[in-house]
Design a protein around this motif. Structure first.
Motif, PDB file in Angstrom:
ATOM      1  N   GLU A   1      37.735  29.525   3.900  1.00 13.86           N
ATOM      2  CA  GLU A   1      37.592  30.344   5.107  1.00 13.86           C
ATOM      3  C   GLU A   1      37.406  31.812   4.758  1.00 13.86           C
ATOM      4  OE1 GLU A   1      40.639  27.108   6.385  1.00 13.86           O
ATOM      5  OE2 GLU A   1      40.024  28.117   4.537  1.00 13.86           O
ATOM      6  N   LEU A   2      38.167  32.307   3.788  1.00 17.45           N
ATOM      7  CA  LEU A   2      38.061  33.720   3.412  1.00 17.45           C
ATOM      8  C   LEU A   2      36.724  34.007   2.751  1.00 17.45           C
ATOM      9  CD1 LEU A   2      41.674  34.465   2.127  1.00 17.45           C
ATOM     10  CD2 LEU A   2      40.721  34.696   4.431  1.00 17.45           C
ATOM     11  N   VAL A   3      36.221  33.060   1.966  1.00 19.96           N
ATOM     12  CA  VAL A   3      34.905  33.239   1.345  1.00 19.96           C
ATOM     13  C   VAL A   3      33.826  33.277   2.433  1.00 19.96           C
ATOM     14  CG1 VAL A   3      33.220  32.262  -0.261  1.00 19.96           C
ATOM     15  CG2 VAL A   3      35.657  32.208  -0.828  1.00 19.96           C
ATOM     16  N   ALA A   4      33.917  32.386   3.420  1.00 19.91           N
ATOM     17  CA  ALA A   4      32.942  32.381   4.520  1.00 19.91           C
ATOM     18  C   ALA A   4      33.006  33.690   5.305  1.00 19.91           C
ATOM     19  CB  ALA A   4      33.180  31.185   5.440  1.00 19.91           C
ATOM     20  N   LEU A   5      34.220  34.200   5.555  1.00 16.21           N
ATOM     21  CA  LEU A   5      34.358  35.482   6.258  1.00 16.21           C
ATOM     22  C   LEU A   5      33.717  36.604   5.454  1.00 16.21           C
ATOM     23  CD1 LEU A   5      38.041  35.265   7.553  1.00 16.21           C
ATOM     24  CD2 LEU A   5      35.942  34.988   8.901  1.00 16.21           C
ATOM     25  N   GLY A   6      33.925  36.600   4.147  1.00 15.03           N
ATOM     26  CA  GLY A   6      33.318  37.613   3.285  1.00 15.03           C
ATOM     27  C   GLY A   6      31.802  37.505   3.266  1.00 15.03           C
ATOM     28  N   ASN A   7      31.291  36.279   3.253  1.00 16.15           N
ATOM     29  CA  ASN A   7      29.850  36.061   3.280  1.00 16.15           C
ATOM     30  C   ASN A   7      29.263  36.622   4.575  1.00 16.15           C
ATOM     31  OD1 ASN A   7      27.221  35.118   2.947  1.00 16.15           O
ATOM     32  ND2 ASN A   7      27.758  32.981   3.235  1.00 16.15           N
ATOM     33  N   ALA A   8      29.926  36.349   5.688  1.00 20.92           N
ATOM     34  CA  ALA A   8      29.458  36.857   6.979  1.00 20.92           C
ATOM     35  C   ALA A   8      29.441  38.383   6.975  1.00 20.92           C
ATOM     36  CB  ALA A   8      30.342  36.331   8.111  1.00 20.92           C
ATOM     37  N   ARG A   9      30.506  38.982   6.497  1.00 15.32           N
ATOM     38  CA  ARG A   9      30.595  40.451   6.477  1.00 15.32           C
ATOM     39  C   ARG A   9      29.528  41.050   5.568  1.00 15.32           C
ATOM     40  NH1 ARG A   9      33.421  44.519   9.269  1.00 15.32           N
ATOM     41  NH2 ARG A   9      33.099  46.384   8.044  1.00 15.32           N
ATOM     42  N   ALA A  10      29.330  40.438   4.392  1.00 17.76           N
ATOM     43  CA  ALA A  10      28.326  40.935   3.457  1.00 17.76           C
ATOM     44  C   ALA A  10      26.914  40.807   4.020  1.00 17.76           C
ATOM     45  CB  ALA A  10      28.432  40.185   2.129  1.00 17.76           C
ATOM     46  N   SER A  11      26.741  39.913   4.983  1.00 13.42           N
ATOM     47  CA  SER A  11      25.436  39.702   5.617  1.00 13.42           C
ATOM     48  C   SER A  11      25.277  40.524   6.884  1.00 13.42           C
ATOM     49  CB  SER A  11      25.248  38.214   5.931  1.00 13.42           C
ATOM     50  OG  SER A  11      25.288  37.460   4.732  1.00 13.42           O
ATOM     51  N   GLY A  12      26.267  41.362   7.201  1.00 13.86           N
ATOM     52  CA  GLY A  12      26.173  42.253   8.347  1.00 13.86           C
ATOM     53  C   GLY A  12      26.799  41.761   9.628  1.00 13.86           C
ATOM     54  N   ALA A  13      27.385  40.581   9.624  1.00 11.75           N
ATOM     55  CA  ALA A  13      28.019  40.059  10.843  1.00 11.75           C
ATOM     56  C   ALA A  13      29.371  40.735  11.042  1.00 11.75           C
ATOM     57  CB  ALA A  13      28.194  38.554  10.747  1.00 11.75           C
ATOM     58  N   ARG A  14      29.552  41.347  12.171  1.00  6.86           N
ATOM     59  CA  ARG A  14      30.803  42.049  12.459  1.00  6.86           C
ATOM     60  C   ARG A  14      31.638  41.350  13.524  1.00  6.86           C
ATOM     61  NH1 ARG A  14      29.008  43.977   8.452  1.00  6.86           N
ATOM     62  NH2 ARG A  14      28.823  46.171   7.940  1.00  6.86           N
ATOM     63  N   THR A  15      30.985  40.607  14.399  1.00  5.62           N
ATOM     64  CA  THR A  15      31.679  39.867  15.447  1.00  5.62           C
ATOM     65  C   THR A  15      31.483  38.384  15.181  1.00  5.62           C
ATOM     66  OG1 THR A  15      31.222  41.654  17.010  1.00  5.62           O
ATOM     67  CG2 THR A  15      31.921  39.545  17.924  1.00  5.62           C
ATOM     68  N   LEU A  16      32.594  37.664  15.024  1.00  2.00           N
ATOM     69  CA  LEU A  16      32.551  36.242  14.715  1.00  2.00           C
ATOM     70  C   LEU A  16      33.215  35.462  15.840  1.00  2.00           C
ATOM     71  CD1 LEU A  16      33.526  36.503  10.938  1.00  2.00           C
ATOM     72  CD2 LEU A  16      31.242  36.487  11.957  1.00  2.00           C
ATOM     73  N   THR A  17      32.678  34.276  16.121  1.00  3.64           N
ATOM     74  CA  THR A  17      33.166  33.520  17.276  1.00  3.64           C
ATOM     75  C   THR A  17      33.937  32.258  16.928  1.00  3.64           C
ATOM     76  OG1 THR A  17      31.114  32.260  17.483  1.00  3.64           O
ATOM     77  CG2 THR A  17      31.253  34.355  18.696  1.00  3.64           C
ATOM     78  N   THR A  18      33.551  31.563  15.838  1.00 10.31           N
ATOM     79  CA  THR A  18      34.151  30.259  15.542  1.00 10.31           C
ATOM     80  C   THR A  18      34.166  30.028  14.043  1.00 10.31           C
ATOM     81  OG1 THR A  18      33.064  29.463  17.559  1.00 10.31           O
ATOM     82  CG2 THR A  18      34.104  27.800  16.168  1.00 10.31           C
ATOM     83  N   ILE A  19      35.215  29.351  13.557  1.00  7.51           N
ATOM     84  CA  ILE A  19      35.327  29.024  12.144  1.00  7.51           C
ATOM     85  C   ILE A  19      35.885  27.610  11.986  1.00  7.51           C
ATOM     86  CG2 ILE A  19      37.658  30.008  11.899  1.00  7.51           C
ATOM     87  CD1 ILE A  19      36.700  31.059   9.098  1.00  7.51           C
TER      88      ILE A  19
END
Length: 134
Positions: free
Chosen positions: A61-79
């Motif tokens: 989960e933390l790796v996926a969150l980091g991937n999203a952030r590194a790709s510019g995603a700031r607002t996340l809805t579901t994990i």
């Protein structure tokens, strides 16, 4: 706890997490045994895989969150997190729950229930959480 039935988008997220771990697993005794996927508010999906290490490597989960952030995603809805070898959906560990509450308190988390997978707010998974602000 306010559980919600899954949507077609939720099922696509589960499939990405499943595919990520199955394509990259080391098997039952390996170090890459969990996959995760997170959806951004813009609909983009981001995947991650755990990096198990005796020093406490990051969960999928933390790796996926980091991937999203590194790709510019700031607002996340579901994990969601999925185990390798068809072990299914897993609820996040305590550390992941705390990170989700601190960074994304409105995120929905897909978890296993007796009635099948459902989504729930991260804050419902960690009542009485310590509130840290970066």
């Amino acid at each position: 706890m306010d559980l919600h039935p899954l949507t077609a988008d939720d099922h696509a997220l589960i499939e990405l997490a499943r595919r990520t771990v199955e394509e990259n697993t080391d098997g039952p005794d390996g170090v890459h045994t969990m996959g995760a996927a997170v959806r951004g508010a813009d609909g983009r999906l981001f995947a991650g895989i755990n990096l198990y290490h005796f020093t406490g490597g990051p969960c999928a989960e933390l790796v996926a969150l980091g991937n999203a952030r590194a790709s510019g995603a700031r607002t996340l809805t579901t994990i969601v997190a999925v185990g390798n070898e068809n072990r299914g959906i897993f609820a996040p560990c305590g550390r992941d729950r705390q990170v989700l509450v601190d960074y994304y308190p409105g995120i929905r988390v897909i978890v296993p229930t007796a009635d099948g997978p459902r989504s729930v707010l991260a804050t419902d998974l960690l009542p009485g959480a310590y509130h840290w602000e970066p």
